[in-house]
Design an enzyme around this catalytic site. Sequence first.
Site, mmCIF file in Angstrom:
data_model
loop_
_atom_site.group_PDB
_atom_site.id
_atom_site.type_symbol
_atom_site.label_atom_id
_atom_site.label_comp_id
_atom_site.label_asym_id
_atom_site.label_seq_id
_atom_site.Cartn_x
_atom_site.Cartn_y
_atom_site.Cartn_z
ATOM 1 N N HIS A 22 0.719 -0.966 0.210
ATOM 2 C CA HIS A 22 0.297 -0.082 -0.345
ATOM 3 C C HIS A 22 1.364 1.544 0.157
ATOM 4 C CE1 HIS A 22 -3.421 -2.909 1.130
ATOM 5 N NE2 HIS A 22 -4.130 -2.027 0.590
ATOM 6 N N LYS A 44 -0.883 5.051 4.966
ATOM 7 C CA LYS A 44 -1.406 3.475 5.370
ATOM 8 C C LYS A 44 -0.617 3.366 6.821
ATOM 9 C CE LYS A 44 -3.135 -0.731 5.215
ATOM 10 N NZ LYS A 44 -5.040 0.437 4.848
#
Length: 245
Positions: free
Chosen positions: A134, A138
């Site tokens: 990600h 995140k």
Amino acid sequence: MSSTAIGIIGSAGRMGQAIAQTIARRDDVTLAGGIDHGGNASSLAQTADVLVDFSSPEALEDTLDACVASGTPILIGTTGLQERHHYLIDDAAREIAIIQTGNTSLGVTMLAALVRDAAERLGDDWDIEILEMHHRHKVDAPSGTARLLGEAAAQGRQVDLDIVTEGGRTGITGPRKDGAIGFASLRGGSVAGDHRVIFAGPQERIELAHYAEDRGIFAKGAVRGALWLAGHAPGRFDMANVLGI
């Protein structure tokens, strides 16, 4: 044509903004409003037909209380939930309809079904590893989607994921434990979400994967889930129920 009014908890976040943009492009839904940290969930729940929540675990209890009080169904896409949050969701689901999911993508939902089926059919001599990547911002790992895929694999094997999870390997860890479901997390750049589930057997390997190219896919799935929830009888559901799989 009547429209469904959707309220957004966490409207200023990336997902909240993407959902608002998706709603604006459709004629079967309207935006009932949105709130963020410190906002009045009770007021929004009273004006919306259904809520979607992509905020923070800390806000969930108050949001659920507001939804139960007004009888408003809710889709919870917030990740990083702990055991106590799931107990709260179970309690609220006796009064209202709730979808709780680590990922609202329809493609990921189908991937989870394939992972569950593969884990059930291949047997314990196939090692399972889940790799996710990600964007650099995140804050939780492994991702909610990785956990969702891990749960699917554990369901296929009829085991408790918390017992068989293996992650954070570093240094001399010893050999891989039999029956473990491993997790690895990568962070960097602006990646919306890449997930691979690797089934490594004797002399062969299967990889099932999903690559999110735009955050809009999650918003589209969230709106579809919200429409499915609107007017639904109480209970706890997931995106597989939305797709009927």
